[in-house]
Design a protein around this motif. Structure first.
Motif, mmCIF file in Angstrom:
data_model
loop_
_atom_site.group_PDB
_atom_site.id
_atom_site.type_symbol
_atom_site.label_atom_id
_atom_site.label_comp_id
_atom_site.label_asym_id
_atom_site.label_seq_id
_atom_site.Cartn_x
_atom_site.Cartn_y
_atom_site.Cartn_z
ATOM 1 N N LEU A 1 8.079 -20.758 4.790
ATOM 2 C CA LEU A 1 7.271 -20.241 4.444
ATOM 3 C C LEU A 1 7.536 -18.592 5.067
ATOM 4 O O LEU A 1 7.008 -17.979 5.018
ATOM 5 C CB LEU A 1 5.913 -20.653 5.257
ATOM 6 C CG LEU A 1 5.644 -22.053 4.894
ATOM 7 C CD1 LEU A 1 4.847 -22.674 5.973
ATOM 8 C CD2 LEU A 1 4.600 -21.290 3.346
ATOM 9 N N LEU A 2 7.336 -18.643 6.084
ATOM 10 C CA LEU A 2 8.122 -17.542 7.404
ATOM 11 C C LEU A 2 9.174 -16.672 6.143
ATOM 12 O O LEU A 2 8.936 -15.537 5.722
ATOM 13 C CB LEU A 2 8.960 -17.632 8.316
ATOM 14 C CG LEU A 2 7.740 -18.085 9.345
ATOM 15 C CD1 LEU A 2 8.498 -18.692 10.831
ATOM 16 C CD2 LEU A 2 7.025 -17.459 9.616
ATOM 17 N N GLY A 3 10.242 -17.438 5.441
ATOM 18 C CA GLY A 3 11.429 -16.904 4.860
ATOM 19 C C GLY A 3 11.106 -16.389 3.443
ATOM 20 O O GLY A 3 11.100 -15.384 2.973
ATOM 21 N N GLY A 4 9.917 -16.768 2.507
ATOM 22 C CA GLY A 4 9.457 -16.719 1.531
ATOM 23 C C GLY A 4 8.322 -15.327 2.113
ATOM 24 O O GLY A 4 8.025 -14.567 0.626
ATOM 25 N N LEU A 5 7.984 -15.517 2.997
ATOM 26 C CA LEU A 5 6.571 -13.961 2.762
ATOM 27 C C LEU A 5 7.142 -12.876 3.338
ATOM 28 O O LEU A 5 7.228 -12.051 3.094
ATOM 29 C CB LEU A 5 5.587 -14.368 4.309
ATOM 30 C CG LEU A 5 5.064 -13.759 4.857
ATOM 31 C CD1 LEU A 5 3.288 -13.372 3.554
ATOM 32 C CD2 LEU A 5 4.226 -14.455 5.347
ATOM 33 N N GLY A 6 8.273 -13.396 4.328
ATOM 34 C CA GLY A 6 8.706 -11.460 4.034
ATOM 35 C C GLY A 6 9.655 -11.202 3.303
ATOM 36 O O GLY A 6 9.929 -10.171 3.329
ATOM 37 N N THR A 7 10.377 -12.491 2.608
ATOM 38 C CA THR A 7 11.114 -11.629 1.763
ATOM 39 C C THR A 7 10.690 -10.869 0.463
ATOM 40 O O THR A 7 11.249 -10.202 0.157
ATOM 41 C CB THR A 7 12.328 -12.769 0.759
ATOM 42 O OG1 THR A 7 13.315 -13.551 2.042
ATOM 43 C CG2 THR A 7 13.272 -12.315 -0.072
ATOM 44 N N GLY A 8 9.702 -11.846 0.459
ATOM 45 C CA GLY A 8 8.475 -11.178 -0.794
ATOM 46 C C GLY A 8 7.463 -9.545 -0.611
ATOM 47 O O GLY A 8 7.742 -8.755 -1.013
ATOM 48 N N ILE A 9 7.027 -9.574 0.886
ATOM 49 C CA ILE A 9 7.354 -8.169 1.188
ATOM 50 C C ILE A 9 8.063 -7.416 1.373
ATOM 51 O O ILE A 9 7.384 -6.046 0.802
ATOM 52 C CB ILE A 9 5.723 -8.507 2.338
ATOM 53 C CG1 ILE A 9 5.204 -9.440 2.856
ATOM 54 C CG2 ILE A 9 6.044 -7.356 3.533
ATOM 55 C CD1 ILE A 9 4.672 -9.813 4.113
ATOM 56 N N GLY A 10 8.984 -7.219 1.005
ATOM 57 C CA GLY A 10 10.168 -7.166 1.236
ATOM 58 C C GLY A 10 10.651 -6.027 0.111
ATOM 59 O O GLY A 10 10.867 -5.332 -0.382
ATOM 60 N N VAL A 11 10.362 -6.713 -0.658
ATOM 61 C CA VAL A 11 10.783 -6.865 -2.623
ATOM 62 C C VAL A 11 9.383 -5.780 -3.486
ATOM 63 O O VAL A 11 9.458 -5.198 -2.733
ATOM 64 C CB VAL A 11 10.742 -8.397 -2.989
ATOM 65 C CG1 VAL A 11 10.620 -8.022 -4.286
ATOM 66 C CG2 VAL A 11 12.263 -8.738 -2.828
ATOM 67 N N GLY A 12 8.379 -6.047 -2.641
ATOM 68 C CA GLY A 12 6.901 -5.581 -2.702
ATOM 69 C C GLY A 12 7.432 -3.798 -1.879
ATOM 70 O O GLY A 12 7.373 -2.460 -2.604
ATOM 71 N N ALA A 13 8.289 -3.943 -0.992
ATOM 72 C CA ALA A 13 8.029 -2.640 0.093
ATOM 73 C C ALA A 13 9.151 -2.276 -0.718
ATOM 74 O O ALA A 13 9.537 -0.965 -1.301
ATOM 75 C CB ALA A 13 8.670 -3.187 1.361
ATOM 76 N N MET A 14 10.731 -2.228 -1.217
ATOM 77 C CA MET A 14 11.179 -1.923 -1.940
ATOM 78 C C MET A 14 10.450 -1.339 -3.711
ATOM 79 O O MET A 14 10.956 0.105 -3.690
ATOM 80 C CB MET A 14 12.560 -3.390 -2.721
ATOM 81 C CG MET A 14 13.724 -2.064 -3.249
ATOM 82 S SD MET A 14 13.449 -2.485 -5.229
ATOM 83 C CE MET A 14 13.319 -4.407 -5.716
ATOM 84 N N HIS A 15 9.734 -2.272 -4.076
ATOM 85 C CA HIS A 15 9.539 -1.303 -5.373
ATOM 86 C C HIS A 15 8.443 -0.637 -4.826
ATOM 87 O O HIS A 15 8.835 0.444 -5.987
ATOM 88 C CB HIS A 15 8.520 -2.675 -5.643
ATOM 89 C CG HIS A 15 7.921 -2.201 -7.266
ATOM 90 N ND1 HIS A 15 8.308 -2.391 -8.122
ATOM 91 C CD2 HIS A 15 6.409 -1.580 -7.520
ATOM 92 C CE1 HIS A 15 7.041 -1.767 -9.589
ATOM 93 N NE2 HIS A 15 6.117 -1.492 -8.292
ATOM 94 N N TYR A 16 8.052 -0.453 -4.223
ATOM 95 C CA TYR A 16 7.018 0.904 -3.855
ATOM 96 C C TYR A 16 7.705 1.975 -3.060
ATOM 97 O O TYR A 16 6.736 3.317 -3.213
ATOM 98 C CB TYR A 16 5.499 0.502 -3.521
ATOM 99 C CG TYR A 16 4.705 -0.600 -3.765
ATOM 100 C CD1 TYR A 16 4.072 0.025 -5.472
ATOM 101 C CD2 TYR A 16 4.593 -1.940 -3.988
ATOM 102 C CE1 TYR A 16 3.289 -0.979 -6.419
ATOM 103 C CE2 TYR A 16 3.803 -3.130 -4.952
ATOM 104 C CZ TYR A 16 3.504 -2.506 -5.781
ATOM 105 O OH TYR A 16 2.548 -3.044 -6.675
ATOM 106 N N LEU A 17 8.326 1.248 -2.058
ATOM 107 C CA LEU A 17 9.497 3.075 -1.653
ATOM 108 C C LEU A 17 10.154 3.794 -3.097
ATOM 109 O O LEU A 17 10.131 4.653 -2.737
ATOM 110 C CB LEU A 17 10.292 2.645 -1.368
ATOM 111 C CG LEU A 17 10.067 2.370 0.228
ATOM 112 C CD1 LEU A 17 11.291 1.689 1.465
ATOM 113 C CD2 LEU A 17 9.994 3.828 0.827
ATOM 114 N N GLY A 18 10.479 3.061 -4.208
ATOM 115 C CA GLY A 18 11.069 3.250 -5.264
ATOM 116 C C GLY A 18 10.398 3.742 -6.127
ATOM 117 O O GLY A 18 10.805 5.075 -6.464
ATOM 118 N N MET A 19 8.665 3.294 -5.991
ATOM 119 C CA MET A 19 8.242 4.560 -6.653
ATOM 120 C C MET A 19 7.844 5.104 -6.099
ATOM 121 O O MET A 19 6.903 6.492 -6.715
ATOM 122 C CB MET A 19 6.855 3.316 -7.104
ATOM 123 C CG MET A 19 6.724 1.723 -8.227
ATOM 124 S SD MET A 19 7.357 3.124 -10.025
ATOM 125 C CE MET A 19 5.988 3.722 -10.215
#
Length: 266
Positions: free
Chosen positions: A112-130
């Motif tokens: 749960l913690l790993g999936g939540l943190g990793t998912g938010i990180g993926v989102g942060a990567m995407h929107y930083l890229g944008m």
């Protein structure tokens, strides 16, 4: 609102982006499996390799897909520091999630913690890229689609970590990687569907570099790393725990004594 092109390069960009997501996921899953069968420094090294594989695979997928992105009425440039930062964020947050699973004592809580943190990180990567986009206008987002893209990212990350713990065998790993590629691609294009661009008159030249000047060469380097690392992992011997086979853990009996007893039997 400006008209956006998401497949300006044809189907080659989404197909190649999906392939990169699958390769990164497959390599990351295999490295995590190897890590769980290892200890000490070896476990740490496998987890770091898994981090690099998943993080670079997701980043490469995003920016290869962006090669097909265009805005009618404006050129597009990329801010180099923000683009590099998006890669660093992807690596760092994915690494935190992978290490949580690799060293966590409670499997459910680690997932749960790993999936939540990793998912938010993926989102942060995407929107930083944008955020690294430079164009003649302003970029906005549909909040509902942004929330949906983040939910997909968290679900995809949790599923990937679960697969690393549970999936065994080549066929299962291939299926898990294909599903993960679909999930990561879905997150990207859901996030892109949320984009709203309002054009403004061009008053000066755009800052930044073109995708072919910087993003494409970096994506090629990371893609080459993924394929070479995949070959290395595929050819390297599988680590097997050596304890408990012929000699019990914590037992005072020596291998020589065990051999002696075996030869003494009638």
């Amino acid at each position: 609102m400006a008209h956006l092109h998401h497949f300006g390069a044809g189907w080659i960009s989404p197909v190649l982006a999906y392939a990169m997501a699958c390769v990164g996921s497959a390599l990351g899953l295999r490295c995590t499996v190897r890590a769980l069968a290892a200890e000490g420094r070896s476990r740490r090294n496998w987890l770091l390799t898994a981090t690099a594989a998943i993080g670079s695979g997701i980043w490469t997928m995003h920016f290869i897909a962006m090669l097909g992105f265009g805005v009618a009425g404006s050129a597009i440039r990329y801010d180099v520091p923000l683009t590099v930062l998006s890669l660093v964020v992807a690596m760092a947050v994915v690494g935190a999630g992978v290490l949580t699973v690799g060293y966590g004592r409670s499997r459910a809580r680690s997932l749960l913690l790993g999936g939540l943190g990793t998912g938010i990180g993926v989102g942060a990567m995407h929107y930083l890229g944008m955020a690294a986009l430079r164009l003649n206008g302003s970029v906005g987002y549909d909040p509902t689609l942004v929330a949906l893209s983040l939910a997909i990212a968290v679900a995809a990350a949790t599923a990937a970590l679960w697969a690393a713990l549970e999936v065994r065998g080549t066929a299962g790993a291939v299926i898990a990687s294909l599903v993960m590629g679909i999930a990561v691609s879905s997150m990207h294009y859901t996030g892109m569907a949320a984009v709203r661009i309002t054009l403004a008159p061009a008053r000066e030249a755009l800052d930044g570099v073109t995708a072919m000047d910087f993003v494409f060469p970096l994506a090629v380097v990371l893609g080459s790393f993924l394929f070479l690392a995949s070959a290395f992992v595929a050819l390297s011997p599988t680590a097997r725990p050596a304890r408990g086979a012929a000699v019990g853990v914590g037992s005072s009996r020596t291998p020589e004594a065990a051999v002696g007893r075996a030869t003494a039997k009638p």
